[in-house]
Write a protein that holds these residues in place. Structure first.
Motif, short mmCIF file in Angstrom:
data_model
loop_
_atom_site.label_atom_id
_atom_site.label_comp_id
_atom_site.label_asym_id
_atom_site.label_seq_id
_atom_site.Cartn_x
_atom_site.Cartn_y
_atom_site.Cartn_z
N ASP A 43 -34.77 50.91 67.41
CA ASP A 43 -35.49 49.65 67.51
C ASP A 43 -34.95 48.66 66.47
OD1 ASP A 43 -36.76 50.22 65.00
OD2 ASP A 43 -38.29 51.37 66.05
N MET A 64 -33.09 44.09 75.20
CA MET A 64 -34.50 44.41 75.41
C MET A 64 -34.89 45.60 74.55
SD MET A 64 -35.38 42.05 77.42
CE MET A 64 -37.03 42.62 77.83
N ASP A 69 -36.99 41.97 69.66
CA ASP A 69 -35.92 42.00 70.66
C ASP A 69 -34.55 41.80 70.01
OD1 ASP A 69 -35.53 39.27 70.20
OD2 ASP A 69 -36.62 38.65 71.98
N THR A 89 -27.05 43.76 78.18
CA THR A 89 -28.07 43.02 78.90
C THR A 89 -28.21 43.57 80.31
OG1 THR A 89 -26.62 41.33 79.87
CG2 THR A 89 -27.39 40.95 77.62
N ASP A 96 -30.74 35.08 79.53
CA ASP A 96 -30.78 35.92 78.33
C ASP A 96 -29.38 36.13 77.76
OD1 ASP A 96 -33.51 36.21 78.36
OD2 ASP A 96 -33.49 38.07 79.49
#
Length: 241
Positions: A43, A64, A69, A89, A96
């Motif tokens: 993360d 994501m 993010d 992506t 994005d």
């Protein structure tokens, strides 16, 4: 040729930021076999902690992520220091991808992707951060680019350029007055024979924001309608923005 490229980058530290364990394992495995030192974060906060402990040579960053993010992770890393970023992506999320390029990502790969393609993208980006041989600085219109030091200035002030922005400016400075299409620039600057041409468009826009006195009326990096772009050392106003 591919083996020589891999050997040239052997030992470079790559931080893979991906919350999907399967994807992370596959990507890390391919990079490890290509000779990279691979670190993994699941993360955003973990990525920032690991980057602070061992600053990476390149980051493979999923857009994501839970909590924080990829865009925010990229912004925060850029705030700490220069580092090449390749974003992962989802296919079809063009907005994005453009946002990722806007915050400083050097490249992106859409899911699902070939791990081998990703390794080639990593090699390409890293290769451009480490010039094979030194060459002299190029100067024009108040701009100076030193390829050996990877340093660019405007009127003596250093420019905060990403890797691709630096390469793009260096290419323009070395080819003043010539018109290049987006396909030409993708081949000459990115080293790709195909790809999403919006990548070039976004990087030209970002570069204009850093080298032009008035990016809305560019005098240096000019648009040639229906063809592409031209670097004009005379600095004449361009009506074809």
């Amino acid at each position: 040729m591919e083996q020589q490229q891999s050997n040239a980058q052997a030992g470079a530290r790559v931080l893979v930021v991906e919350d999907d364990p399967t994807v992370a394992e596959i990507v890390s495995g391919y990079l490890d076999r290509a000779g990279y030192v691979v670190d993994h974060a699941g993360d955003g906060p973990d990525a920032l902690t690991r980057a602070a402990a061992h600053w990476p040579d390149l980051v493979v960053l999923d857009l994501m992520l839970p909590g924080m993010d990829g865009l925010e992770v990229c912004r925060r890393m850029r705030g700490r220091g220069p580092v090449p970023v390749i974003m992962l992506t989802a296919r079809g999320d063009e907005d994005d991808r453009i946002l990722g390029l806007e915050v400083g990502a050097d490249d992106y790969v859409t899911k699902p992707f070939s791990p081998r393609e990703l390794v080639l993208r990593v090699e390409s980006v890293l290769r451009r951060t480490r010039p094979v041989r030194p060459s002299g600085a190029v100067r024009a219109a108040g701009l100076s680019v030193d390829p050996a030091a990877r340093r660019a200035t405007k009127d003596g002030t250093e420019l905060p350029l990403t890797i691709r922005e630096f390469d793009l400016l260096a290419f323009f400075l070395n080819h003043p007055g010539q018109v290049y299409s987006r396909e030409d620039l993708m081949r000459e600057v990115w080293g790709w024979d195909f790809g999403d041409l919006s990548t070039v468009t976004v990087h030209v826009r970002r570069l204009r924001g850093k080298v032009e006195d008035d990016p809305a009326r560019p005098r240096l990096i000019q648009t040639v309608w229906g063809v592409g772009y031209r670097f004009d050392t005379t600095g004449t106003a361009n009506p074809e923005v």
